[in-house]
Design an enzyme around this catalytic site. Structure first.
Site, mmCIF file in Angstrom:
data_model
loop_
_atom_site.group_PDB
_atom_site.id
_atom_site.type_symbol
_atom_site.label_atom_id
_atom_site.label_comp_id
_atom_site.label_asym_id
_atom_site.label_seq_id
_atom_site.Cartn_x
_atom_site.Cartn_y
_atom_site.Cartn_z
ATOM 1 N N GLY A 60 0.836 -1.215 0.000
ATOM 2 C CA GLY A 60 0.000 0.000 0.000
ATOM 3 C C GLY A 60 0.861 1.251 0.000
ATOM 4 O O GLY A 60 0.655 2.173 -0.798
ATOM 5 N N HIS A 61 1.871 1.274 0.897
ATOM 6 C CA HIS A 61 2.781 2.439 0.942
ATOM 7 C C HIS A 61 3.521 2.590 -0.394
ATOM 8 O O HIS A 61 3.691 3.693 -0.910
ATOM 9 C CB HIS A 61 3.845 2.264 2.027
ATOM 10 C CG HIS A 61 3.321 2.200 3.418
ATOM 11 N ND1 HIS A 61 3.357 1.063 4.180
ATOM 12 C CD2 HIS A 61 2.756 3.156 4.212
ATOM 13 C CE1 HIS A 61 2.851 1.304 5.379
ATOM 14 N NE2 HIS A 61 2.479 2.560 5.426
ATOM 15 N N GLN B 215 -8.468 10.709 7.963
ATOM 16 C CA GLN B 215 -7.159 11.382 8.026
ATOM 17 C C GLN B 215 -6.921 12.184 6.747
ATOM 18 O O GLN B 215 -6.486 13.348 6.795
ATOM 19 C CB GLN B 215 -6.047 10.349 8.210
ATOM 20 C CG GLN B 215 -4.634 10.933 8.053
ATOM 21 C CD GLN B 215 -3.557 9.923 8.393
ATOM 22 O OE1 GLN B 215 -3.224 9.763 9.553
ATOM 23 N NE2 GLN B 215 -2.975 9.269 7.392
ATOM 24 N N SER C 76 -2.422 -3.048 5.890
ATOM 25 C CA SER C 76 -2.145 -2.171 7.031
ATOM 26 C C SER C 76 -0.945 -2.736 7.779
ATOM 27 O O SER C 76 -0.797 -3.967 7.867
ATOM 28 C CB SER C 76 -3.364 -2.147 7.962
ATOM 29 O OG SER C 76 -2.995 -1.735 9.259
ATOM 30 N N ARG D 299 -0.662 -2.815 10.810
ATOM 31 C CA ARG D 299 -1.166 -3.532 11.994
ATOM 32 C C ARG D 299 -1.668 -4.933 11.655
ATOM 33 O O ARG D 299 -1.903 -5.732 12.565
ATOM 34 C CB ARG D 299 -2.244 -2.701 12.701
ATOM 35 C CG ARG D 299 -1.654 -1.452 13.363
ATOM 36 C CD ARG D 299 -2.620 -0.743 14.289
ATOM 37 N NE ARG D 299 -1.957 0.271 15.089
ATOM 38 C CZ ARG D 299 -1.958 1.581 14.836
ATOM 39 N NH1 ARG D 299 -2.577 2.047 13.770
ATOM 40 N NH2 ARG D 299 -1.322 2.420 15.631
HETATM 41 O O1 PAF Z 1 -0.916 7.454 8.143
HETATM 42 C C1 PAF Z 1 0.169 7.453 8.770
HETATM 43 O O2 PAF Z 1 1.010 6.578 8.598
HETATM 44 C C2 PAF Z 1 0.443 8.566 9.778
HETATM 45 O O3 PAF Z 1 -0.715 8.975 10.416
HETATM 46 C C3 PAF Z 1 1.190 9.767 9.162
HETATM 47 C C4 PAF Z 1 0.355 10.464 8.115
HETATM 48 C C5 PAF Z 1 2.510 9.313 8.550
HETATM 49 C C6 PAF Z 1 1.507 10.794 10.250
HETATM 50 O O4 PAF Z 1 2.297 10.259 11.263
#
Ligand code: PAF
Length: 282
Positions: A32-33, A154, A186, A188
Site C-alpha cells: 500500500g505504501h 485522516q 495495514s 497492523r
Molecule cells: O498514516 C500514517 O502513517 C500517519 O498517520 C502519518 C500520516 C505518517 C503521520 O504520522
C-alpha cells in the site's frame, strides 16, 4: 536513494527541486505504501518519503512502543520503488523540544469516528504532518503529497488543514491497496494470527453489506441508517469482534447523510488485540 535525518540536510538536498512529491509514513512498509510512492513519483521532480513513528498520535495505552520498526527492509523497498529521498528524522530532529504548539483540527470533522475513539489522534497527526510539510516543502512554490484512502478521515482532515492554512500543496488520495482476498493492507495486520487474518476479511465484507443495504434504502436512509448500522455492528460482535463503529456517512464532511448525498461506509473494530479500520465509497 539518499537518506537524510535532519531537517537542515533535507532542505539542502531538496534545494534545487521545483516540485517535491511527498509520501509520509510510519514505516513497516507494505505494498500500500509503495503504491503511494509509485503514484507520487511522476507528480513531482523529486520523490520524498518519510519514516517517523509519531509519538504524539498515540494514546498512552496504544502501541507506540511495539509499533513495528523494520528499517533495513523499509529502505530496500523504497529504493526498489524508485524513491529519491528518504527523510528519517530521529525524535530529536522533529521534536527538539516539547511540542507545545499544536495544530488543532476542526472538531466537527476530527472529533467524530476515529477522533471519538482515539481522542487527540488528529491533533497529533496534523501537528506532525504540518512539521513534515514544513521540512519538505519550505522554500518551494508548490508541492504534492499523496495519502491513502484507507485512512479516509485522516485524508479529509489533512486536505482541510492544507486548505485552511493555504499551504501551496496538493493533497491527493490514493485508492486502498487490498490483498487478493480483499483485506485492506495495514502495518497492523502484522499483529494478526493466521486465524485472525482470515477472519479480518469480515470487516470489509460487513462494510460492503452495509453499503449495499444503505443503497437499497437510499430514499429512506436518514430514518433507517441507525437500524442498519446497529444490525451490522451486532453481526460483527456475534463473530467475536469488538467494533467501535460501522457507519454510513456523506463523503463531503462525514456527517449523517441526507437522501441523494454521495456516501462512504466506514468501520473500525478490534479483533483480538488488533484494531483495524476500513472504508468503502458507495
Ligand atoms: O498514516 C500514517 O502513517 C500517519 O498517520 C502519518 C500520516 C505518517 C503521520 O504520522
Amino acid at each position: 536513494m539518499k537518506i537524510v535525518h535532519s531537517v537542515a540536510e533535507l532542505r539542502q538536498t531538496l534545494a534545487s527541486a521545483q516540485r517535491p512529491a511527498f509520501v509520509p509514513t510510519m514505516g513497516n512498509l507494505h505494498e500500500g505504501h509503495l503504491s503511494l510512492i509509485r503514484q507520487a513519483r511522476p507528480l513531482g521532480d523529486v520523490s520524498v518519503a518519510s519514516i517517523f513513528v509519531n509519538r504524539l498520535q498515540f494514546l498512552p495505552h496504544e502501541d507506540f512502543d511495539s509499533y513495528p520498526r523494520t528499517w533495513e527492509a523499509d529502505c530496500a523497498k523504497l529504493e526498489a520503488a524508485g524513491c529519491d529521498v528518504l527523510f528519517a528524522p530521529r525524535e530529536v530532529d522533529l521534536y527538539p523540544e516539547p511540542q507545545t504548539f499544536k495544530v488543532q483540527p476542526d472538531p466537527a470533522l476530527a472529533d467524530l469516528l476515529e477522533g471519538e475513539f482515539r481522542p487527540g489522534f488528529f491533533t497529533g497527526v496534523c501537528t506532525v504532518v504540518m512539521k513534515l510539510f514544513s521540512a519538505v516543502f519550505a522554500g518551494h512554490a508548490e508541492g504534492v503529497s499523496v495519502f491513502g484512502k484507507k485512512d479516509y478521515q485522516q485524508l479529509m482532515v489533512i486536505q482541510r488543514m492544507v486548505q485552511q492554512f493555504a499551504l501551496p500543496i496538493t493533497v491527493l488520495g490514493a485508492e486502498t491497496t487490498r490483498s487478493e482476498a480483499g483485506l485492506a493492507l495495514s502495518s497492523r495486520n502484522g499483529y494478526l494470527s493466521e486465524a485472525e487474518r482470515a477472519e479480518a476479511l469480515q470487516l470489509s465484507l460487513a462494510l460492503r453489506g452495509l453499503g449495499r443495504e444503505a443503497l437499497a434504502a437510499a430514499h429512506a436512509l436518514p430514518q433507517q441508517r441507525e437500524a442498519l448500522e446497529a444490525a451490522a455492528l451486532g453481526a460483527l460482535k456475534a463473530r467475536g469482534w469488538a467494533p467501535d463503529y460501522l457507519t454510513v456517512r456523506r463523503r463531503s464532511d462525514l456527517q449523517a447523510p441526507q437522501a441523494g448525498d454521495p456516501l462512504v461506509v466506514l468501520g473500525a473494530a478490534r479483533l483480538g488485540s488488533t484494531r483495524l479500520i476500513d472504508n468503502l465509497e458507495i
